[in-house]
Motif scaffolding. Sequence first.
Motif, mmCIF file in Angstrom:
data_model
loop_
_atom_site.group_PDB
_atom_site.id
_atom_site.type_symbol
_atom_site.label_atom_id
_atom_site.label_comp_id
_atom_site.label_asym_id
_atom_site.label_seq_id
_atom_site.Cartn_x
_atom_site.Cartn_y
_atom_site.Cartn_z
ATOM 1 N N ASP A 136 -19.904 -3.282 -49.497
ATOM 2 C CA ASP A 136 -19.300 -2.773 -50.724
ATOM 3 C C ASP A 136 -17.790 -2.627 -50.603
ATOM 4 O OD1 ASP A 136 -21.776 -2.621 -51.967
ATOM 5 O OD2 ASP A 136 -22.147 -0.595 -51.234
ATOM 6 N N ALA A 138 -14.350 -3.937 -51.589
ATOM 7 C CA ALA A 138 -13.694 -4.813 -52.570
ATOM 8 C C ALA A 138 -12.606 -5.670 -51.925
ATOM 9 C CB ALA A 138 -13.115 -3.985 -53.711
ATOM 10 N N LEU A 141 -14.259 -8.561 -50.102
ATOM 11 C CA LEU A 141 -14.759 -9.549 -51.066
ATOM 12 C C LEU A 141 -13.611 -10.357 -51.665
ATOM 13 C CD1 LEU A 141 -17.444 -7.272 -52.718
ATOM 14 C CD2 LEU A 141 -17.898 -9.364 -51.413
ATOM 15 N N SER A 159 -18.044 -16.088 -57.061
ATOM 16 C CA SER A 159 -19.007 -15.008 -56.850
ATOM 17 C C SER A 159 -18.381 -13.847 -56.061
ATOM 18 C CB SER A 159 -20.248 -15.581 -56.182
ATOM 19 O OG SER A 159 -20.539 -15.018 -54.983
ATOM 20 N N TYR A 160 -17.615 -14.147 -55.013
ATOM 21 C CA TYR A 160 -16.962 -13.090 -54.237
ATOM 22 C C TYR A 160 -15.909 -12.365 -55.073
ATOM 23 C CZ TYR A 160 -19.058 -14.618 -49.800
ATOM 24 O OH TYR A 160 -19.934 -14.915 -48.789
ATOM 25 N N ASP A 162 -15.776 -12.101 -58.381
ATOM 26 C CA ASP A 162 -16.462 -11.294 -59.399
ATOM 27 C C ASP A 162 -17.019 -10.011 -58.784
ATOM 28 O OD1 ASP A 162 -15.934 -12.982 -61.544
ATOM 29 O OD2 ASP A 162 -17.834 -14.084 -61.334
ATOM 30 N N ALA A 163 -17.581 -10.121 -57.582
ATOM 31 C CA ALA A 163 -18.121 -8.942 -56.898
ATOM 32 C C ALA A 163 -17.003 -7.951 -56.568
ATOM 33 C CB ALA A 163 -18.863 -9.356 -55.627
ATOM 34 N N SER A 164 -15.866 -8.480 -56.142
ATOM 35 C CA SER A 164 -14.716 -7.620 -55.853
ATOM 36 C C SER A 164 -14.272 -6.873 -57.101
ATOM 37 C CB SER A 164 -13.560 -8.457 -55.296
ATOM 38 O OG SER A 164 -12.414 -7.656 -55.110
ATOM 39 N N ASN A 165 -14.181 -7.601 -58.212
ATOM 40 C CA ASN A 165 -13.771 -6.970 -59.472
ATOM 41 C C ASN A 165 -14.786 -5.963 -59.979
ATOM 42 O OD1 ASN A 165 -11.194 -7.901 -60.019
ATOM 43 N ND2 ASN A 165 -11.954 -9.833 -60.844
ATOM 44 N N SER A 166 -16.062 -6.202 -59.715
ATOM 45 C CA SER A 166 -17.074 -5.244 -60.176
ATOM 46 C C SER A 166 -16.974 -3.930 -59.396
ATOM 47 C CB SER A 166 -18.476 -5.831 -60.067
ATOM 48 O OG SER A 166 -18.882 -5.924 -58.722
ATOM 49 N N LEU A 167 -16.542 -4.002 -58.137
ATOM 50 C CA LEU A 167 -16.386 -2.789 -57.337
ATOM 51 C C LEU A 167 -15.063 -2.088 -57.621
ATOM 52 C CD1 LEU A 167 -17.717 -4.053 -53.894
ATOM 53 C CD2 LEU A 167 -18.795 -2.377 -55.390
#
Length: 179
Positions: A136, A138, A141, A159-160, A162-167
């Motif tokens: 988890d 950011a 990621l 994908s990485y 987007d995951a960083s931005n979601s966190l």
Amino acid sequence: ALQLELKAQQLARNWDGVLHVLAQLEKRSAIDAAVAVQLRQQAWLEKLGAQTNDLAALQGTWKNLPDDLKRRSKIAASAASSFIKLKDCKNARQVLTDSLNAQWDSELVTLFGDCQGINLVGQIEQAEQWLKQHPDDAGLLLALGKLCLHQGLWGKAQSYLDASNSLQPSRAAYTALAQ
């Protein structure tokens, strides 16, 4: 007198002089240990920051840096940034890897994505190993997204990122996504 000389060396921005006076003050137990550690770190940070145009001088400064300071996040970040600016990603990667393996720092790991060396696949593998321990993070990621972007792995990069931005949404992640 040594306290005054220390202040004068700081104001003159003579960091070698600061380190020399600090050693004398510590030898005489004339300075608080915590203050001495802080001043020593600041002096080395300034010395590293001054080496932005000469790779040989930067390598020499890094080599002379005491081992206990090399793993500190601020010092590692300063050294890695300077190595990256001078296009020496091999040393930057080593500095970052050693520091991150000693003590994890989310801000420091973002620099790992800015260092695109010859072996991007190896860097991606290293970052993916860290991802198992810090899923988890950011910053990690974001670094992985940047590395995949430079390797041409568009789907993984997206994908990485987007995951960083979601966190933790960041300008850097959105800029990398736009690229």
